[in-house]
Every structure is written in structure tokens, then in C-alpha cells.
Write an enzyme that holds these catalytic residues in place. Structure first.
Site, PDB file in Angstrom:
ATOM      1  N   ASP A 100       0.816  -1.204   0.000  1.00 13.34           N
ATOM      2  CA  ASP A 100       0.000   0.000   0.000  1.00 13.34           C
ATOM      3  C   ASP A 100       0.857   1.264   0.000  1.00 13.34           C
ATOM      4  O   ASP A 100       0.478   2.279  -0.596  1.00 13.34           O
ATOM      5  CB  ASP A 100      -0.923   0.004   1.224  1.00 13.34           C
ATOM      6  N   GLY A 101       2.014   1.225   0.660  1.00  8.76           N
ATOM      7  CA  GLY A 101       2.883   2.394   0.675  1.00  8.76           C
ATOM      8  C   GLY A 101       3.367   2.763  -0.719  1.00  8.76           C
ATOM      9  O   GLY A 101       3.444   3.944  -1.079  1.00  8.76           O
ATOM     10  N   GLU A 144      -5.675   9.443   4.508  1.00  8.60           N
ATOM     11  CA  GLU A 144      -5.991  10.293   5.638  1.00  8.60           C
ATOM     12  C   GLU A 144      -4.979  11.415   5.816  1.00  8.60           C
ATOM     13  O   GLU A 144      -3.845  11.330   5.344  1.00  8.60           O
ATOM     14  CB  GLU A 144      -6.041   9.473   6.937  1.00  8.60           C
ATOM     15  N   SER A 201      -7.046   1.283  12.835  1.00  5.64           N
ATOM     16  CA  SER A 201      -6.198   0.981  13.992  1.00  5.64           C
ATOM     17  C   SER A 201      -6.551   1.853  15.188  1.00  5.64           C
ATOM     18  O   SER A 201      -6.356   1.446  16.339  1.00  5.64           O
ATOM     19  CB  SER A 201      -4.725   1.184  13.630  1.00  5.64           C
TER      20      SER A 201
END
Length: 316
Positions: free
Chosen positions: A80-81, A155, A200
Site C-alpha cells: 500500500d505504501g 488520511e 487501527s
């Protein structure tokens, strides 16, 4: 175009496979020169550099902005990074990203490493659909002036630094105050980011086709600290109090771009006019992706109730 995670052996090996597969399908891959040099430096691929220089279109990062208008698809190799890094490079271009997961969870990826050949072949045939994902435009205000503009796919987070015990914030929606408390931080997230840092921190998972914005406090010291899910046209606000003498905070966008926040700063986030687009190979529901990525236990599921057993019989 093909982008990959730098400095990873499995990403380098996957890139070589993708470039060769595209060439076999009659498509000339476009690659960044810095990534070819990185791969060519590896002892396991001594001949890659010269071969790809002759057969691929090689561009520099400085040429990327001028080249985007001619780009049809970006194949991203990594987790994902790596996909977030690709989204940063192609934000605002409308070029879809097709992620192949070489990391751990890989929520943003469309295929896994074992399906690499099929993914490349379908990309060559343009056998995919394009899906838009909501993104955020973020502005930092201080003393009436906009001092920073940014965007985020997952985000934007306002967080304390290691020097600060806690930051005091006032949260707002559509320019109206909602609550004030001390906390470790606040997450302003999209549905795409609801499975990342927001999750999280105790935020809800929001299906990607749901248009909404999320506001999730991190370790807040107050009674009303529940996550908020608001209209996608709303404007989220976080104001940093000036009352804490030990104040020190930073804002991160997708965990990649950061700015130190001065005391009294106001952070505003709204829906971006430029969504991020993904190329999708699978039309299955998000529920299945969620179960697979998080390896959720579903062994007790018996399936939906048969409608014929619940419909009352008609009598005469």
C-alpha cells in the site's frame, strides 16, 4: 507505466517479469531511469540495464509531469505504501493505478503476486474497469492565512510529537464546533483510509462506494470521543489550542508528507475535486476483499435465509 518499491528484491524481480510480459504483448513499457539503475545494480540481474535501455521507454522523474497526459495505465508493484507513492505522483492526472501486492495486507492492490502474469495480460488487453476513490484536499490556516495546501488518499493526521505530552484540540464540522479535548491526535480519513490508520485507532470500516468523510480521535481524554462519519460535502476542522505550554504537533498526509503545526493552527479537510482512479480486475464485493485481507473467521456463516421459507402462504 510501471512503478515499483525501491530497494526490494522481490519488487525488482516482479518488475523484470512485467516489463518482459508487456514487451511480449507488443507494448513498450515506460520506466523511470532511477528504478532501472537500482535494479541493474543488483547482482542477480546483471544484464537488465542494457537490455531495458534498448527495449523500454526510459524517462526521468523530471519528465514525468509532461508525460502524464500520454499515460494510459500505471502498474504498481509493492504494498500500500508504494501505491500511495504512485497516487502522489499521478494525483490530478486521472490516470488509473493497478496495484499488484508484494507487501503484507495490500488493501489498495488489485492482484497478488501469484496472479501477476494474468494481471499484466489483462492490462495489455485493457480488460479492466476504472473505479474512482474519494480523496481529501487539506489546508492549514494560521492567523487568517493559508500556510499549507496538501491532499490525501487515505488520511490526514494531526499528531503530537515525541516532545508533547498531549495536544488540546477543538473539532468542528461545517464551521460549527463539535467537541474539545486533549488527545494524541486526530485522523481525517476517507472511506479508502478507513481500513488503514483510522481502523487501527478504532474508526469504522466504510465501504469504498459509500461517499463520506471520517473524523477519528486518537487516544482522546474525554467523554465524547466517538468517531464521526459525515456527509462527503462537509468540511472537517481541527483547531489547535494555544493553552498547552508543551505544545508540539505535526500533520501527516498519507504518512508521507508532513508539516509542523504552529500553536493556534486550524486544519481543514474537504472532498477533493480530483479523485484517485484505480483499474479493477475483479468485480466481487468489498465484503469478500475485507474477509480475505484481514483473514476474518467466517466458518459459522450459513448463507442467506431462503425467501420462500419466510414468505407467508396465501390462503383462500
Amino acid at each position: 507505466m510501471v512503478l515499483l518499491h525501491p530497494h526490494r528484491e522481490d519488487s525488482a524481480a516482479a518488475a523484470v517479469r512485467v516489463w518482459k510480459a508487456l514487451l511480449d504483448d507488443g507494448i513498450t513499457p515506460v520506466v523511470l531511469d532511477e528504478e532501472i539503475v537500482d535494479i541493474a545494480a543488483r547482482s542477480s540481474y546483471p544484464d537488465v540495464h542494457q537490455d531495458l535501455l534498448a527495449r523500454c521507454e526510459v524517462i526521468s522523474p523530471d519528465e514525468l509531469s509532461d508525460w502524464k497526459s500520454d499515460c494510459e495505465l500505471v502498474i504498481v508493484l509493492g504494498g500500500d505504501g508504494t501505491i500511495l507513492r504512485a497516487a502522489e505522483r499521478f494525483h490530478g492526472s486521472g490516470v488509473p493505478l493497478m496495484g499488484v501486492n508484494l507487501g503484507h495486507v495490500g488493501f489498495l492492490a488489485e492482484s497478488e503476486r501469484e496472479d501477476l502474469a494474468e494481471a499484466v495480460h489483462r492490462a495489455s488487453k485493457r480488460d479492466y474497469v476504472v473505479e474512482e476513490r474519494l480523496a481529501l484536499d487539506v489546508t492549514v490556516w494560521h492567523e487568517g492565512e493559508a500556510i499549507y495546501h496538501a491532499w490525501a488518499l487515505n488520511e490526514a493526521t494531526v499528531e503530537k510529537t515525541s516532545k508533547s505530552r498531549m495536544i488540546d484540540v477543538v473539532l468542528g464540522v461545517d464551521s460549527r464546533p463539535v467537541s474539545a479535548f486533549g488527545c494524541d491526535g486526530v485522523i481525517l480519513a476517507t472511506p479508502t483510509g478507513s481500513t488503514a490508520y483510522s481502523f487501527s485507532a478504532g474508526g469504522p470500516i466504510v465501504w469504498p462506494e459509500v461517499e463520506a468523510l471520517l473524523l477519528v480521535p486518537i487516544s482522546a481524554h474525554a467523554l465524547f470521543t466517538e468517531p464521526l462519519v459525515v456527509n462527503p460535502s462537509s468540511r472537517l476542522g481541527v483547531e489547535i489550542s494555544t493553552t498547552n505550554p508543551d505544545f508540539s504537533a505535526v500533520m501527516w498526509c498519507d504518512g508521507r508528507r508532513a508539516i509542523e503545526l504552529p500553536a493556534g493552527a486550524r486544519i481543514e479537510a474537504k472532498r477533493s475535486e480530483s479523485p484517485i482512479t484505480f483499474a479493477r480486475l475483479h468485480s466481487g464485493p468489498f465484503t469478500d476483499r475485507l474477509v480475505a485481507k484481514f483473514r476474518l473467521p467466517v466458518s459459522g456463516w450459513r448463507g442467506p435465509v431462503d425467501d420462500s421459507r419466510t414468505t407467508p402462504r396465501r390462503t383462500t
